[in-house]
Design a protein around this motif. Structure first.
Motif, short mmCIF file in Angstrom:
data_model
loop_
_atom_site.label_atom_id
_atom_site.label_comp_id
_atom_site.label_asym_id
_atom_site.label_seq_id
_atom_site.Cartn_x
_atom_site.Cartn_y
_atom_site.Cartn_z
N PHE A 28 0.72 -1.14 -0.08
CA PHE A 28 0.04 0.09 0.19
C PHE A 28 0.93 1.16 -0.09
O PHE A 28 0.75 2.06 -0.80
N PHE A 29 1.98 1.25 0.89
CA PHE A 29 2.63 2.47 0.96
C PHE A 29 3.62 2.62 -0.23
O PHE A 29 3.91 3.53 -0.55
N SER A 30 3.99 1.35 -0.66
CA SER A 30 4.95 1.60 -2.11
C SER A 30 4.24 2.05 -3.19
O SER A 30 4.73 2.95 -3.86
N LEU A 31 2.93 1.62 -3.33
CA LEU A 31 2.02 2.35 -4.42
C LEU A 31 1.68 3.71 -4.11
O LEU A 31 1.70 4.65 -5.21
N ALA A 32 1.75 4.10 -2.86
CA ALA A 32 1.45 5.67 -2.66
C ALA A 32 2.63 6.34 -3.04
O ALA A 32 2.49 7.44 -3.59
N ASP A 33 3.78 5.77 -2.52
CA ASP A 33 4.84 6.62 -2.96
C ASP A 33 5.05 6.59 -4.49
O ASP A 33 5.44 7.60 -5.19
N ARG A 34 4.67 5.54 -5.18
CA ARG A 34 5.09 5.54 -6.76
C ARG A 34 3.87 6.32 -7.35
O ARG A 34 4.36 7.09 -8.40
N GLU A 35 2.85 6.50 -6.83
CA GLU A 35 1.81 7.27 -7.64
C GLU A 35 1.57 8.70 -6.93
O GLU A 35 0.77 9.35 -7.46
N ASN A 36 2.46 9.18 -5.94
CA ASN A 36 2.37 10.35 -5.50
C ASN A 36 0.89 10.82 -4.87
O ASN A 36 0.41 11.71 -4.91
N ILE A 37 0.33 9.77 -4.12
CA ILE A 37 -0.96 10.04 -3.80
C ILE A 37 -0.47 10.67 -2.13
O ILE A 37 0.25 10.51 -1.64
N ARG A 38 -1.58 11.70 -2.10
CA ARG A 38 -1.45 12.59 -0.72
C ARG A 38 -2.25 11.85 0.04
O ARG A 38 -3.56 11.52 0.16
N LEU A 39 -1.44 11.10 1.26
CA LEU A 39 -2.00 10.40 2.08
C LEU A 39 -2.80 11.08 3.58
O LEU A 39 -2.10 12.48 3.36
N THR A 40 -3.45 10.69 4.27
CA THR A 40 -4.11 11.42 5.36
C THR A 40 -3.21 11.48 6.33
O THR A 40 -2.08 10.67 6.50
#
Length: 322
Positions: free
Chosen positions: A150-162
């Motif tokens: 999950f966090f790997s994908l967030a970093d790859r996709e530049n998702i702004r996390l809560t």
């Protein structure tokens, strides 16, 4: 974990109890044949001041009460299996903001498995399910690999996390989950009265159900045993009806590991009729009792077996020491 609307189906063919024991009885080597090799426990980083983790039993966690004005979450390490972390939330909204996006990635039906939803997409998915941030799940459970991905994908996709998701990342990093071969599980439980639905009974049901998931994520011998139970003790029709029921609750029924993990949690460790009854999967009470008895006799030794034995009334030591 979702509450259920009762679905009554015709009872499937019975599978004799003597065959269940034969099929499930296997050596530890056989049981672990489908799992990754055993690895040494990972080493957690030194404690950080923003995460105080208390070692606790199921009873201790269940009875935990914070002052009425308290906010945030309490983190417990489950004493019988220290690879399981339990997040005890004072707010269903905080729980949802931390883990609903992970639920969408890992197990919610009809959502992408290869990318994260952004905030707008997640809000749309929650509304489409007829839910709110608070009710998407009342209890969550994930293995280490799923959350690391999950966090790997967030970093790859530049998702702004809560902020809550960022707090979860800090906790998992502190615990060493991003290291190689980490084997751990995270579950959640809401506090009583966080909304009108959450009673002490509901909290107990969610906690026990989710702890069984934690054992599945962290104990390869138990996971292999559950795999055998799913494929050999249950009939094809029973598996089909379990998939149908879980799909109605929003689970991705195409994931075999998810189906077997949910099957063991609902069939063996969920007694609250608001969440599960055998009629929901077209099964008689007698058939469920037969399956539980066979499951108990053949499952690996440990705290979860003791717990099931106490529920069945066949393990007097466990029953006397909850």
């Amino acid at each position: 974990m979702r509450q259920s609307d009762e679905i009554v189906l015709k009872e499937p063919p019975r599978f004799p109890i003597w065959a269940i024991a034969v099929l499930l009885l296997a050596s530890p080597a056989q049981l672990t044949a489908r799992t990754v090799p055993e690895v040494a426990p990972f080493a957690a980083m030194p404690a950080r001041p923003d995460f105080q983790i208390e070692s606790a039993t199921e009873r201790h966690i269940l009875d935990h009460v914070e002052p009425a004005a308290a906010s945030g979450m309490t983190v417990f390490r489950f004493k019988p299996n220290r690879r399981i972390l339990v997040l005890d939330f004072a707010s269903l909204r905080e729980q949802g903001r931390m883990l609903n996006r992970a639920a969408a990635l890992v197990e919610k039906a009809g959502l992408p498995r290869d990318r994260l939803l952004n905030d707008a997409e997640l809000d749309t998915a929650v509304r489409a399910a007829g839910d709110t941030v608070e009710t998407f799940y009342y209890g969550h459970d994930y293995g280490a690999a799923s959350l690391v991905r999950f966090f790997s994908l967030a970093d790859r996709e530049n998702i702004r996390l809560t902020d809550e998701e960022q707090a979860l990342r800090r906790l998992l990093r502190r615990e060493g989950w991003f290291g190689p071969h980490a084997r751990a599980g995270l579950i959640t439980v809401p506090r009583v009265s966080v909304d009108e639905e959450v009673t002490k009974r509901m909290r107990a049901t969610i906690l026990h159900h989710e702890l069984s998931h934690g054992e599945y994520f962290t104990n390869p011998v138990y996971a292999a045993f559950v795999h055998r139970f799913w494929n050999q003790a249950l009939t094809e029709l029973e598996r089909q009806r379990i998939r149908t029921h879980l799909r109605s609750l929003g689970y991705d029924s195409g994931q075999d590991d998810l189906m077997e993990n949910e099957a063991q949690a609902y069939l063996m460790f969920t007694d609250d009729t608001a969440f599960f009854t055998p009629a929901m999967i077209g099964m008689s009470s007698g058939r469920l009792a037969e399956l539980r008895s066979g499951f108990y006799r053949s499952m690996p030794a440990g705290w979860l077996r003791d717990s099931l034995g106490a529920a069945l009334g066949v393990n007097k030591t466990a029953a006397a020491h909850p």
